[in-house]
Design an enzyme around this catalytic site. Structure first.
Site, PDB file in Angstrom:
ATOM      1  N   GLU A 153       0.817  -1.223   0.000  1.00  0.00           N
ATOM      2  CA  GLU A 153       0.000   0.000   0.000  1.00  0.00           C
ATOM      3  C   GLU A 153       0.850   1.272   0.000  1.00  0.00           C
ATOM      4  OE1 GLU A 153      -2.736  -0.504   3.277  1.00  0.00           O
ATOM      5  OE2 GLU A 153      -3.437  -2.441   2.532  1.00  0.00           O
ATOM      6  N   GLU A 202      -6.122 -10.789  -1.067  1.00  0.00           N
ATOM      7  CA  GLU A 202      -6.902 -10.548   0.165  1.00  0.00           C
ATOM      8  C   GLU A 202      -8.402 -10.428  -0.128  1.00  0.00           C
ATOM      9  OE1 GLU A 202      -5.400  -7.174   2.357  1.00  0.00           O
ATOM     10  OE2 GLU A 202      -3.306  -7.671   1.933  1.00  0.00           O
ATOM     11  N   HIS A 236     -10.359  -6.158  -1.801  1.00  0.00           N
ATOM     12  CA  HIS A 236     -11.359  -5.831  -0.773  1.00  0.00           C
ATOM     13  C   HIS A 236     -12.505  -5.099  -1.477  1.00  0.00           C
ATOM     14  CE1 HIS A 236      -8.997  -7.283   2.522  1.00  0.00           C
ATOM     15  NE2 HIS A 236      -7.956  -6.580   2.102  1.00  0.00           N
ATOM     16  N   ASN A 238       1.877  -4.780  -3.284  1.00  0.00           N
ATOM     17  CA  ASN A 238       0.527  -5.265  -2.999  1.00  0.00           C
ATOM     18  C   ASN A 238      -0.343  -4.079  -2.597  1.00  0.00           C
ATOM     19  OD1 ASN A 238      -1.288  -7.540  -2.316  1.00  0.00           O
ATOM     20  ND2 ASN A 238      -1.024  -6.901  -0.183  1.00  0.00           N
ATOM     21  N   ASP A 281     -12.201 -10.248  -0.193  1.00  0.00           N
ATOM     22  CA  ASP A 281     -13.488 -10.379   0.488  1.00  0.00           C
ATOM     23  C   ASP A 281     -14.444  -9.371  -0.144  1.00  0.00           C
ATOM     24  OD1 ASP A 281     -12.575  -8.015   1.759  1.00  0.00           O
ATOM     25  OD2 ASP A 281     -12.225  -9.008   3.672  1.00  0.00           O
TER      26      ASP A 281
HETATM   27  O1  G3I Z   1      -3.320  -0.405  17.458  1.00  0.00           O
HETATM   28  C1  G3I Z   1      -4.643  -0.081  17.908  1.00  0.00           C
HETATM   29  C2  G3I Z   1      -4.661   0.025  19.393  1.00  0.00           C
HETATM   30  O2  G3I Z   1      -3.840   1.080  19.793  1.00  0.00           O
HETATM   31  C3  G3I Z   1      -6.112   0.248  19.845  1.00  0.00           C
HETATM   32  O3  G3I Z   1      -6.176   0.221  21.261  1.00  0.00           O
HETATM   33  C4  G3I Z   1      -7.031  -0.825  19.299  1.00  0.00           C
HETATM   34  C5  G3I Z   1      -8.490  -0.528  19.660  1.00  0.00           C
HETATM   35  O4  G3I Z   1      -9.374  -1.184  18.793  1.00  0.00           O
HETATM   36  O5  G3I Z   1      -6.904  -0.856  17.904  1.00  0.00           O
HETATM   37  C6  G3I Z   1      -5.594  -1.168  17.459  1.00  0.00           C
HETATM   38  O6  G3I Z   1      -5.596  -1.221  16.061  1.00  0.00           O
HETATM   39  C7  G3I Z   1      -6.063  -2.418  15.484  1.00  0.00           C
HETATM   40  C8  G3I Z   1      -5.027  -2.912  14.491  1.00  0.00           C
HETATM   41  O7  G3I Z   1      -5.494  -4.037  13.805  1.00  0.00           O
HETATM   42  C9  G3I Z   1      -3.720  -3.244  15.151  1.00  0.00           C
HETATM   43  O8  G3I Z   1      -3.790  -4.362  15.954  1.00  0.00           O
HETATM   44  C10 G3I Z   1      -7.356  -2.131  14.738  1.00  0.00           C
HETATM   45  O9  G3I Z   1      -8.348  -1.742  15.652  1.00  0.00           O
HETATM   46  C11 G3I Z   1      -7.755  -3.353  13.984  1.00  0.00           C
HETATM   47  O10 G3I Z   1      -8.910  -3.074  13.278  1.00  0.00           O
HETATM   48  C12 G3I Z   1      -6.633  -3.759  13.032  1.00  0.00           C
HETATM   49  O11 G3I Z   1      -7.037  -4.809  12.204  1.00  0.00           O
HETATM   50  C13 G3I Z   1      -6.202  -5.289  11.128  1.00  0.00           C
HETATM   51  C14 G3I Z   1      -6.046  -4.300   9.967  1.00  0.00           C
HETATM   52  O12 G3I Z   1      -5.412  -4.965   8.858  1.00  0.00           O
HETATM   53  C15 G3I Z   1      -5.198  -3.084  10.280  1.00  0.00           C
HETATM   54  O13 G3I Z   1      -5.148  -2.266   9.147  1.00  0.00           O
HETATM   55  C16 G3I Z   1      -6.974  -6.516  10.636  1.00  0.00           C
HETATM   56  O14 G3I Z   1      -6.908  -7.516  11.646  1.00  0.00           O
HETATM   57  C17 G3I Z   1      -6.404  -7.080   9.343  1.00  0.00           C
HETATM   58  O15 G3I Z   1      -7.305  -8.022   8.798  1.00  0.00           O
HETATM   59  C18 G3I Z   1      -6.232  -5.967   8.323  1.00  0.00           C
HETATM   60  O16 G3I Z   1      -5.661  -6.509   7.146  1.00  0.00           O
HETATM   61  C19 G3I Z   1      -5.355  -5.569   6.112  1.00  0.00           C
HETATM   62  C20 G3I Z   1      -4.127  -6.071   5.394  1.00  0.00           C
HETATM   63  O17 G3I Z   1      -3.074  -6.302   6.308  1.00  0.00           O
HETATM   64  C21 G3I Z   1      -3.692  -5.098   4.304  1.00  0.00           C
HETATM   65  N1  G3I Z   1      -4.794  -4.810   3.405  1.00  0.00           N
HETATM   66  C22 G3I Z   1      -6.051  -4.391   4.005  1.00  0.00           C
HETATM   67  C23 G3I Z   1      -6.480  -5.417   5.069  1.00  0.00           C
HETATM   68  C24 G3I Z   1      -7.829  -5.040   5.667  1.00  0.00           C
HETATM   69  O18 G3I Z   1      -7.753  -3.838   6.377  1.00  0.00           O
END
Ligand code: G3I
Length: 385
Positions: free
Chosen positions: A184, A292, A263, A227, A294
């Protein structure tokens, strides 16, 4: 019961296979020694996606864990949900750790590497004859706070990235066959993320080429990818990637592939020229992949999708798969997790959901059937192992 659940016999057969698979699998929660979870079957009706894929095409899934899963009430899916593990093993020929190889997950502090969960996934994949895609090395998102907030000079920051890539790619050399080296790096206007990407901001755009060189040094056999999302069709973003990759290749940088994430959402319509877009990258002599997939939708009151929404979702899956199948270098097709309850979508888009190919009880949705039918047809035409 949700719309569409009673249609067709395949999901019943699939469920049966899962039960059979569970029965003949010694799946353990620590990722050690499982038997082959796929029992002998005579008919296509009980074959899984990996079984019906044409020769040379990997069909993958993200492996749930980390990221948004950490905020949920359920335990870590990969280690705690045996039915999930059995299905992951039986259904797919490729796995992508959803969060477990990202900086934030691997590097809670500067001197610490948390490799246990990624090691377990790679071990699991090997036990089940699955390939692994590594995701991701250089990204603007999910970097630990200590890294984003560190007041480092350019040399030190560069050394940190180089060391990270050498350590992580080197650890899995020969075991992780594809890496999303740069994830990205362009925004939707086709501009490099020079502000929000720490690496680009502090080290300049040339760090992208360096990251590929360092990854190649660490594992000369791995296929190295860029990607992104919203890059499925021909648009300014995918064109920016095309131009960049052309330049990188001309400079001798070891770039081997471009991944379109996929996505999608049924509310936006299908990005119609995916095949033509993938062919542009194929024309550069590099691999392509759907990394990825969905397909989300806006859910009404009650949170259940309608038959019409499910049909649209199935159609998008079919069309994206057909585009990949039509392009020689597209040999990896990955969905971003299953079932719906483990999806990242409702966490990001509270009004939306139902984005994956399996219901929460692991029964097949129409989108699963669409993938199964499309793979089977392609295999019938081109052959399988
Ligand atoms: O880091 C914060 C933390 O400080 C906070 O307390 C907490 C509260 O909800 O959130 C934390 O962030 C989370 C983050 O993962 C880090 O752990 C987000 O809420 C959470 O939604 C996030 O999810 C991941 C996301 O990438 C982050 O962008 C998903 O599990 C994961 O499926 C998703 O995957 C990405 C691919 O890597 C790249 N392409 C898009 C795809 C979908 O977003």
């Amino acid at each position: 019961m949700a719309a569409g659940r009673t249609r067709g016999g395949r999901w019943v057969a699939s469920l049966l296979l899962v039960v059979l698979a569970a029965a003949c699998t010694a799946a353990t929660s620590d990722g050690t020694a499982d038997d082959d979870p796929v029992p002998e079957t005579d008919g296509e009706e009980v074959a899984m996606l990996r079984d019906v894929a044409p020769e040379g095409l990997l069909v993958g899934s993200a492996v749930a864990g980390g990221g948004h899963h950490r905020d949920q009430s359920y335990p870590d899916p990969f280690t705690a949900d045996d039915a999930y593990r059995d299905r992951l093993a039986a259904e797919f020929s490729s796995l992508t750790p959803e969060n477990q190889l990202k900086w934030e997950f691997l590097r809670p502090s500067p001197d610490e590497f948390v490799f246990g969960p990624a090691d377990a996934i790679v071990d699991f994949a090997e036990q089940h004859g699955q390939a692994v895609r590594g995701h991701a090395l250089l990204w603007h998102n999910q970097n630990p706070d200590w890294l984003e907030q560190a007041d480092l000079g350019a040399d030190e920051l560069r050394g940190l990235l180089r060391d990270h890539i050498a350590t992580v790619v080197g650890r899995y050399a020969g075991r992780i066959h594809q890496w999303d080296v740069a994830n990205e790096i362009f925004d939707d206007r086709g501009e490099l993320r020079l502000e929000d990407n720490l690496w680009l901001r502090e080290l300049g755009p040339d760090v992208v080429a360096d990251a590929f060189r360092w990854a190649h040094e660490a594992d000369p056999g791995a296929e190295l990818f860029l990607n992104d999302y919203n890059a499925e069709s021909i648009n300014v973003k995918s064109s920016a990637y095309l131009d960049l990759i052309r330049e990188l290749l001309a400079d001798g940088v070891p770039v081997h592939g471009f991944g379109v994430q996929g996505h999608l959402g049924i509310q936006w319509g299908f990005p119609g020229d995916v095949e033509a877009n993938l062919r542009r990258f194929d024309g550069l002599g590099i691999a392509t992949a759907v990394t990825e997939l969905d397909v989300r939708m806006v859910l009404g009151e009650g949170g259940e999708p309608t038959d019409e929404q499910l049909a649209r979702q199935a159609d998008d899956h079919r069309r994206l798969l057909e585009a990949c199948l039509a392009v020689d270098g597209c040999r990896s097709f990955t969905v971003w997790g299953f079932p719906d309850r483990y999806s990242w979508v409702p966490h990001f888009f509270p009004e939306e959901g139902a984005a994956t190919i399996l219901w929460d009880d692991l029964a097949a949705k129409p989108a699963y059937e669409a993938l199964h039918d499309t793979l089977s047809a392609a295999r019938a035409k081109t052959g399988g192992p």
